[in-house]
Motif scaffolding. Structure first.
Motif, PDB file in Angstrom:
ATOM      1  N   VAL A  55       0.849  -1.196   0.000  1.00 42.10           N
ATOM      2  CA  VAL A  55       0.000   0.000   0.000  1.00 42.10           C
ATOM      3  C   VAL A  55       0.884   1.246   0.000  1.00 42.10           C
ATOM      4  O   VAL A  55       0.637   2.194  -0.742  1.00 42.10           O
ATOM      5  N   LEU A  56       1.932   1.248   0.821  1.00 42.26           N
ATOM      6  CA  LEU A  56       2.858   2.390   0.886  1.00 42.26           C
ATOM      7  C   LEU A  56       3.432   2.725  -0.492  1.00 42.26           C
ATOM      8  O   LEU A  56       3.614   3.886  -0.834  1.00 42.26           O
ATOM      9  N   GLN A  57       3.735   1.696  -1.277  1.00 42.34           N
ATOM     10  CA  GLN A  57       4.317   1.912  -2.605  1.00 42.34           C
ATOM     11  C   GLN A  57       3.347   2.574  -3.571  1.00 42.34           C
ATOM     12  O   GLN A  57       3.768   3.181  -4.547  1.00 42.34           O
ATOM     13  N   LYS A  58       2.053   2.463  -3.316  1.00 43.46           N
ATOM     14  CA  LYS A  58       1.046   3.030  -4.221  1.00 43.46           C
ATOM     15  C   LYS A  58       0.557   4.407  -3.797  1.00 43.46           C
ATOM     16  O   LYS A  58      -0.171   5.054  -4.549  1.00 43.46           O
ATOM     17  N   ILE A 107       3.760  19.775  -2.614  1.00 48.24           N
ATOM     18  CA  ILE A 107       5.049  19.753  -1.905  1.00 48.24           C
ATOM     19  C   ILE A 107       6.201  19.852  -2.904  1.00 48.24           C
ATOM     20  O   ILE A 107       7.176  20.570  -2.684  1.00 48.24           O
ATOM     21  N   GLU A 108       6.089  19.160  -4.014  1.00 47.54           N
ATOM     22  CA  GLU A 108       7.111  19.230  -5.072  1.00 47.54           C
ATOM     23  C   GLU A 108       7.243  20.659  -5.605  1.00 47.54           C
ATOM     24  O   GLU A 108       8.348  21.148  -5.831  1.00 47.54           O
ATOM     25  N   GLN A 109       6.119  21.347  -5.799  1.00 49.72           N
ATOM     26  CA  GLN A 109       6.146  22.734  -6.277  1.00 49.72           C
ATOM     27  C   GLN A 109       6.800  23.665  -5.264  1.00 49.72           C
ATOM     28  O   GLN A 109       7.322  24.708  -5.631  1.00 49.72           O
ATOM     29  N   HIS A 110       6.778  23.288  -3.999  1.00 50.86           N
ATOM     30  CA  HIS A 110       7.419  24.077  -2.951  1.00 50.86           C
ATOM     31  C   HIS A 110       8.866  23.619  -2.722  1.00 50.86           C
ATOM     32  O   HIS A 110       9.473  23.943  -1.714  1.00 50.86           O
ATOM     33  N   LYS A 111       9.385  22.828  -3.654  1.00 52.48           N
ATOM     34  CA  LYS A 111      10.757  22.318  -3.608  1.00 52.48           C
ATOM     35  C   LYS A 111      11.003  21.465  -2.360  1.00 52.48           C
ATOM     36  O   LYS A 111      12.090  21.464  -1.789  1.00 52.48           O
ATOM     37  N   GLY A 112       9.968  20.735  -1.973  1.00 53.93           N
ATOM     38  CA  GLY A 112      10.056  19.890  -0.795  1.00 53.93           C
ATOM     39  C   GLY A 112       9.914  18.419  -1.134  1.00 53.93           C
ATOM     40  O   GLY A 112       9.923  18.018  -2.298  1.00 53.93           O
ATOM     41  N   LYS A 113       9.769  17.629  -0.084  1.00 55.07           N
ATOM     42  CA  LYS A 113       9.663  16.178  -0.232  1.00 55.07           C
ATOM     43  C   LYS A 113       8.723  15.658   0.853  1.00 55.07           C
ATOM     44  O   LYS A 113       8.703  16.173   1.971  1.00 55.07           O
ATOM     45  N   MET A 114       7.965  14.612   0.509  1.00 53.62           N
ATOM     46  CA  MET A 114       7.050  13.993   1.463  1.00 53.62           C
ATOM     47  C   MET A 114       7.286  12.491   1.461  1.00 53.62           C
ATOM     48  O   MET A 114       7.319  11.877   0.398  1.00 53.62           O
ATOM     49  N   THR A 115       7.480  11.917   2.657  1.00 53.10           N
ATOM     50  CA  THR A 115       7.705  10.476   2.764  1.00 53.10           C
ATOM     51  C   THR A 115       6.757   9.872   3.809  1.00 53.10           C
ATOM     52  O   THR A 115       6.355  10.546   4.765  1.00 53.10           O
ATOM     53  N   PHE A 116       6.446   8.595   3.609  1.00 49.03           N
ATOM     54  CA  PHE A 116       5.575   7.849   4.513  1.00 49.03           C
ATOM     55  C   PHE A 116       6.319   6.629   5.041  1.00 49.03           C
ATOM     56  O   PHE A 116       6.977   5.935   4.276  1.00 49.03           O
ATOM     57  N   GLU A 175       6.529  12.483   6.879  1.00 53.51           N
ATOM     58  CA  GLU A 175       7.517  13.562   7.005  1.00 53.51           C
ATOM     59  C   GLU A 175       7.403  14.454   5.781  1.00 53.51           C
ATOM     60  O   GLU A 175       7.431  13.964   4.648  1.00 53.51           O
ATOM     61  N   ILE A 176       7.272  15.746   6.051  1.00 52.13           N
ATOM     62  CA  ILE A 176       7.215  16.736   4.970  1.00 52.13           C
ATOM     63  C   ILE A 176       8.380  17.684   5.192  1.00 52.13           C
ATOM     64  O   ILE A 176       8.456  18.349   6.232  1.00 52.13           O
ATOM     65  N   MET A 177       9.291  17.717   4.228  1.00 52.93           N
ATOM     66  CA  MET A 177      10.488  18.542   4.329  1.00 52.93           C
ATOM     67  C   MET A 177      10.374  19.713   3.342  1.00 52.93           C
ATOM     68  O   MET A 177      10.107  19.493   2.157  1.00 52.93           O
ATOM     69  N   LEU A 178      10.593  20.923   3.854  1.00 57.89           N
ATOM     70  CA  LEU A 178      10.489  22.133   3.035  1.00 57.89           C
ATOM     71  C   LEU A 178      11.699  23.015   3.289  1.00 57.89           C
ATOM     72  O   LEU A 178      12.162  23.122   4.435  1.00 57.89           O
ATOM     73  N   PRO A 179      12.204  23.682   2.227  1.00 57.16           N
ATOM     74  CA  PRO A 179      13.368  24.562   2.414  1.00 57.16           C
ATOM     75  C   PRO A 179      13.017  25.793   3.253  1.00 57.16           C
ATOM     76  O   PRO A 179      11.958  26.389   3.087  1.00 57.16           O
ATOM     77  N   ILE A 180      13.920  26.131   4.147  1.00 60.08           N
ATOM     78  CA  ILE A 180      13.738  27.291   5.037  1.00 60.08           C
ATOM     79  C   ILE A 180      14.207  28.557   4.326  1.00 60.08           C
ATOM     80  O   ILE A 180      15.196  28.552   3.590  1.00 60.08           O
ATOM     81  N   VAL A 181      13.498  29.659   4.576  1.00 65.43           N
ATOM     82  CA  VAL A 181      13.896  30.979   4.097  1.00 65.43           C
ATOM     83  C   VAL A 181      14.982  31.486   5.031  1.00 65.43           C
ATOM     84  O   VAL A 181      14.793  31.533   6.248  1.00 65.43           O
ATOM     85  N   LEU A 182      16.122  31.844   4.485  1.00 65.39           N
ATOM     86  CA  LEU A 182      17.212  32.307   5.339  1.00 65.39           C
ATOM     87  C   LEU A 182      17.232  33.821   5.509  1.00 65.39           C
ATOM     88  O   LEU A 182      17.262  34.327   6.614  1.00 65.39           O
TER      89      LEU A 182
END
Length: 178
Positions: free
Chosen positions: A118-121, A145-154, A165-172
């Protein structure tokens, strides 16, 4: 017949969201913990209705990100609703931390968990484990998330729950808005 019309309406709205996402969006610097707090507050009633609770650990991190706020809220709402709906009672925990130049949002539940097949789908168009699901919510969430230059994993374990987990780039360096 009315229920089917409402279902068709939901599917059309999801297609429209997908179609709209192709145009250029105005990204603004926003404080991620405020977005998450707003979503948690919004979904507390839904959680209570299912005998669940939402807990957060957001105050230690002041992460700002460039985003289209409503699009990110849609992602968080979708993921948290899925977590709530995976449980008959339990806790959804939302945390925010930083790892280098990334803000990492973790959303964990105590639900039934998912098998590896299920995770793979997850994120495939029209794939859903829900009877009334369209299979478009997570596909759209991945795209946002992709449009925000991020990544999402389960990650998930049967009987123990799921972690997203949703990873997004921080504004410096920028002029920050509230």
């Amino acid at each position: 017949m009315i229920a089917e019309i409402e279902r068709i309406e939901v599917i059309i709205e999801e297609f429209l969201t997908l179609a709209k996402s192709k145009k250029e969006t105005a990204y603004k610097p926003k404080q991620l913990c405020r977005i998450l707090q707003h979503v948690a507050l919004l979904l507390n009633t839904h959680a209570s209705y299912r005998d669940c609770q939402i807990t957060t650990d957001l105050t230690a991190v002041d992460a700002w990100i460039y985003c289209e706020e409503n699009a990110l809220k849609q992602v968080f709402i979708n993921v948290i609703q899925n977590a709530i709906e995976s449980m008959t009672r339990g806790t959804v925990h939302i945390s925010l931390k930083t790892e280098g130049s990334l803000a990492v949002v973790e959303i964990t539940d105590e639900g039934c968990g998912m098998e590896e097949s299920v995770l793979q789908k997850i994120g495939e168009p029209f794939f859903s484990t829900k009877e009334t699901g369209t299979g478009l919510g997570l596909m759209i969430s991945y795209k946002i998330i992709e449009q925000h230059k991020g990544k999402m994993t389960f990650t998930s374990k049967i009987g123990l729950g799921t972690k997203v987990e949703i990873m997004l780039p921080i504004v410096l360096n920028c002029e920050k808005e509230s």
